[in-house]
Structure formats: structure tokens, C-alpha cells
Motif scaffolding. Sequence first.
Motif, mmCIF file in Angstrom:
data_model
loop_
_atom_site.group_PDB
_atom_site.id
_atom_site.type_symbol
_atom_site.label_atom_id
_atom_site.label_comp_id
_atom_site.label_asym_id
_atom_site.label_seq_id
_atom_site.Cartn_x
_atom_site.Cartn_y
_atom_site.Cartn_z
ATOM 1 N N TYR A 328 0.787 -1.190 -0.069
ATOM 2 C CA TYR A 328 -0.015 0.045 -0.062
ATOM 3 C C TYR A 328 0.932 1.089 0.014
ATOM 4 C CZ TYR A 328 -3.873 -3.220 1.100
ATOM 5 O OH TYR A 328 -4.555 -4.382 1.219
ATOM 6 N N THR A 329 2.222 1.165 0.376
ATOM 7 C CA THR A 329 3.111 2.257 0.577
ATOM 8 C C THR A 329 3.133 2.986 -1.097
ATOM 9 O OG1 THR A 329 5.038 0.840 0.550
ATOM 10 C CG2 THR A 329 4.015 1.725 2.613
ATOM 11 N N GLY A 331 1.242 3.733 -2.822
ATOM 12 C CA GLY A 331 0.347 4.948 -2.932
ATOM 13 C C GLY A 331 0.842 6.376 -2.439
ATOM 14 N N ASN A 332 2.099 6.091 -1.881
ATOM 15 C CA ASN A 332 2.725 7.392 -1.175
ATOM 16 C C ASN A 332 3.703 8.032 -2.152
ATOM 17 O OD1 ASN A 332 1.061 7.657 1.088
ATOM 18 N ND2 ASN A 332 2.251 6.333 2.433
ATOM 19 N N LYS A 363 -4.507 6.416 -5.639
ATOM 20 C CA LYS A 363 -5.583 6.896 -4.707
ATOM 21 C C LYS A 363 -6.230 5.750 -3.835
ATOM 22 C CE LYS A 363 -8.073 9.923 -6.461
ATOM 23 N NZ LYS A 363 -9.142 10.517 -7.332
ATOM 24 N N ARG A 366 -3.431 4.342 -1.351
ATOM 25 C CA ARG A 366 -3.555 5.458 -0.173
ATOM 26 C C ARG A 366 -4.605 5.089 0.794
ATOM 27 N NH1 ARG A 366 -1.567 9.072 -3.899
ATOM 28 N NH2 ARG A 366 -3.550 9.880 -4.439
ATOM 29 N N GLN A 370 -4.901 3.958 4.742
ATOM 30 C CA GLN A 370 -5.833 4.891 5.956
ATOM 31 C C GLN A 370 -6.575 3.829 6.629
ATOM 32 O OE1 GLN A 370 -7.984 7.553 3.565
ATOM 33 N NE2 GLN A 370 -6.167 8.944 3.233
#
Length: 565
Positions: A328-329, A331-332, A363, A366, A370
Motif C-alpha cells: 500500500y505504501t 500510493g505514497n 488513490k 492510499r 488509511q
Amino acid sequence: MAAARRARAGDPRAGFRQAEDPGPAVPQGLIRAARKSGQLNLAGRNLSEVPQHVWRINLDTPEEAHQNLSFGAADRWWEQTDLTKLILASNKLQCLSEDVRLLPALTVLDVHDNQLTSLPSALGQLENLQKLDVSHNKLKSIPEELMQLPHLKSLLLHHNELSHLPDGFGQLVNLEELDLSNNHLTDIPASCALLINLVRLNLACNQLRNLPAEISAMKSLKQLDCSKNYLEAVPSKLATMASLEQLYLRKNKLHSLPEFPSCKLLKELHAGENQIEILNAENLKHLNSLSVLELRDNKIKSVPDEIALLQKLERLDLANNDISRLPYTLGNLPQLKFLALEGNPLRAIRRDLLQKGTQELLKYLRSKIQDDVSSPNAEPPVTAMTLPSESRINLHAITSLKLLEYSEKQAAVIPDEVFDAVRSHPVTTVNFSKNQLDGIPARNNFLTSLPEEMEALTRLQIINLSFNRFKAFPSVLYRISALETILLSNNQVGAIDPLQLQKMDKLGTLDLQNNDLLQVPPELGNCETLRTLLLEGNPFRTPRAAVLAKGTAAVLEYLRSRIPA
């Protein structure tokens, strides 16, 4: 000149002798101009040999000097400039005369695209020579005397039949550019370590099984291309090359990537079509300047979370690997504009989400970060409006005017319902002006043009128009100066305007794959900001596939070399 001397001696046959053996045609106008400018271009004249008066241009008295008794300021042949640039490219030369030594002032000698099987040893006497292009010939070796050229900066030997290099190659200490690609080399002499001023080294398309560790001593090297060889590993010292900016390792037999602790300036790493199975944090953590990472067609099973350390990454190509999940990182990554993932067995991401393009996927990733941290303060992901009543879709305009209208909404994204309303109706015009778009989602098979009002999208950075029906490059795009990525693959585009593209000083990615381009304009090579240029799948004849396979930098360099002088 001999005919002129016979004429002065009263030889009645002098004029007829010249007619008997005219030799290859070189217009006298060119010779006269060369005496003034110091440059002579005889490219593409079907020459099988170089006329003797070309070699003797600095020595012999001009023919007109014996016929003209008064000379204007422009005709003072005795004040002529020595020849400094001689272009003999694209002829039928099988050899060069040793008389090349009669041109000691030469700084540029270009004989590429001939049929040369050897080079004269007299080349070693051209002590002022700075550029020598003997590419696209049939050379099997190069003379030792060539190593005596003290000021040589550019040596182009690509597309020959070289199987070895002289051991004294390191004597060319002032070399800045060396192209040995497309030969039969099996090794590189260790003396190349002495080439400390070398900036670009191209070893692609040879038969190299290893690289000498001494190559790491090339402290000025910025671009190294070792694509399409038989390398199973690269020397660990390669990772200490502090100036290296572009490294091409495509189409080898690599099983892993080296660590790059000292390559702080590395911007592009191309290692596709190898046998790499593992990509770990150690491979990535020092690559702070990396903007392009190309690892397609390998056997990579996972991507480490440390991919998020590559904060300057703009293009990531992981297509055709064995990746089942994404961190998921990913997305950063703030600069990421292009992410290729097709051909991977991804399980956690829906296919329709992958088809929405890079920004939508980032998106989504990211948003999953969350979800994982369960932060009560996390902002919800931006979503499109879903109620048709809010979209205010003008169905009459779609069916009657072939117009898709969605302007002045101040929208950050275009609702899916807008595209769903089109369905099978052919639409020729789209108006998305006066919104806050930073990208346009791809929708297959209906766009044929873009409205001129799109010029108002001054902040638009990415546009994805792939899989549509454009027959021409949308002219309005040339006027959107903020564009960084244009994706126009799988259309019917037949031409592009390189001069307009040069003005787009932020354009880094241009995807024109699978279109109808019959030619690629050489001036496209002057688009200096392009980092990714994709042209495969078009019907043009040049550049050839072998050039395209070497990557964007090589394609741009090839195109620049074809710009008419």
C-alpha cells in the motif's frame, strides 16, 4: 590538377584526358565552398571511392586560379581554410585511402553507413581529430594507430563486426562518448578503466558474459548501456560509480539487482527481460534520485514496502512478473505518473480498478493505508459523484450533436455516469473545460477529437486517451504547457509535430504505441525533457526495432543523428 598542368605546358590532349576519366562527381561549387568554410559534406553521393582532389583540397591550387587573373576578397584561394569537417556518410566506400593524412586539420570525420572492412593506419596521424564516426560498416578490427589520437572525444563504432578491441584502448584518455553496440565483442579490455573522461558508454547488443570490475574507475560516466548481452551478474564495484545517471541492463540473464550505495545520482535503471526473482529493500534504499525503474518481464514475486523511499520515482514498470499483491505504501509516491502492472497475478485489486489508470490506483492504495491504521482523522478518498441527477448529463447533446458536455462543474474527476451515458452512441466532441481536473480517465473506443476549450485546463498534468479513435494528435494538447504525461496508445494517429512538442518543457512521458505513424520526425530527438517515449506497434520503417529496444535515450539520440545538417 594534372590536367591543368598539362594545359599550361601546351599539351593539346589535356582537355580530352579529363573527359576520359571524370571520376566520381563532386560539384566544384562544393569544393569552393569547402575552401571557405572548412567543411565538406559528400554524404549520399553514391561514391565508391573518394576523389583524389578531395584528399588534396588543402594542397592543390584551385582550377579557377589558372583562369582568373583578378580576385575579389571572397575569391582569394590562397587564404582558404583548411578542411576541418569531412562527411562521407551513406556512400559505397569499401576502403579509405592512406591519403587521409593529407587532412591534418580534421576535427570531424564521418564515414558511417558505408561498406568499409578496414581503416587506414594513417588515421593515427590526424592529431586534431575530435569525432570519428565509422558506424554501420563491416569492420572486423580497428588499427592500433587509432589509439594515438590525443584529442578524440567521440568514437562511434556501432553496427560493425568487431570481435575484439586493442589492448591499448585506454590511451584514448579524452574520450567522452564511445559506442560499441551491435558488434560481436566477448570482452572489454581492462585498460578501458583509464577512460576517466568518458560520459557515455554503449555496449548493447554484443556477446558479453561479464564486465571488468575496472569499469568502475570511469569516474565521469553518466550513461552505461549493457542491454542485450549475456550478463548473469554485474561487478559489485559498478555500484560505486558516483556519477552514473542512466543504467541499461535489459535483455540479459541477471538473477538479481546489485545494491547501489554510491549511485546517488542514478535517475534511470532499466533491467527488464532478465531472470530477476527478488527485489528487496537493499536494492532500493539508496536510490533517492531514481525517476525511472523498469523491471518488466522478470520473475519478481513481491515488491517491498521500501518502494516508498523512491520519492522522485515517475515511472515504474513491473509488467509481466509474478506479483500477487502490491504494498500500500506505493500510493505514497508523490511523483509517480506511470505504473505498468499488466501480466501479473494480482489478487487483491479488481481488474476494473487497474484499468482506470495510475492515479486512481494510487488513490486506492492510499485509502487502504488509511484503513490499515484506522486513523479517525484520515481524510476519505476522493470519489466521483454517483447520482445521475447531480451529473446533469445532456442526453440530447450526446445523441443528436455527438457532444459529451461536462463543463464548469469545478470537478476534480469526471463521474463514471457521464461515460456510462454515452454507451454505444458515437461521440466526436468532448467538453471538460472549467473544471479542476488533473487527469482524464481512459474510456475505450469513442473519442475522435478534443475541444479547443481544453486549453483552459492550465493545471492538467496527465491525460490518458488510449484505446480511442484519434486519427490526429489532438492539437489542443500542444497548448497545455503543464502536461507531463500524454498516453495516446492504441489509436490511429498518423503524424506528430515535433516542433510543438519541443515547446512542452514539462513533457516527460509520451506513449504513441500501436498507432499509424508512417515516419518518426528526426526533430523529435530534440525533445530534451522526454524520459519515456513509446513508439512500438507503428508501421514506420525507422527507427528499427533494435533501436527502440535500447530505450528512450537511445531513440532520441538516434533521431538527433538523423536531423539534416
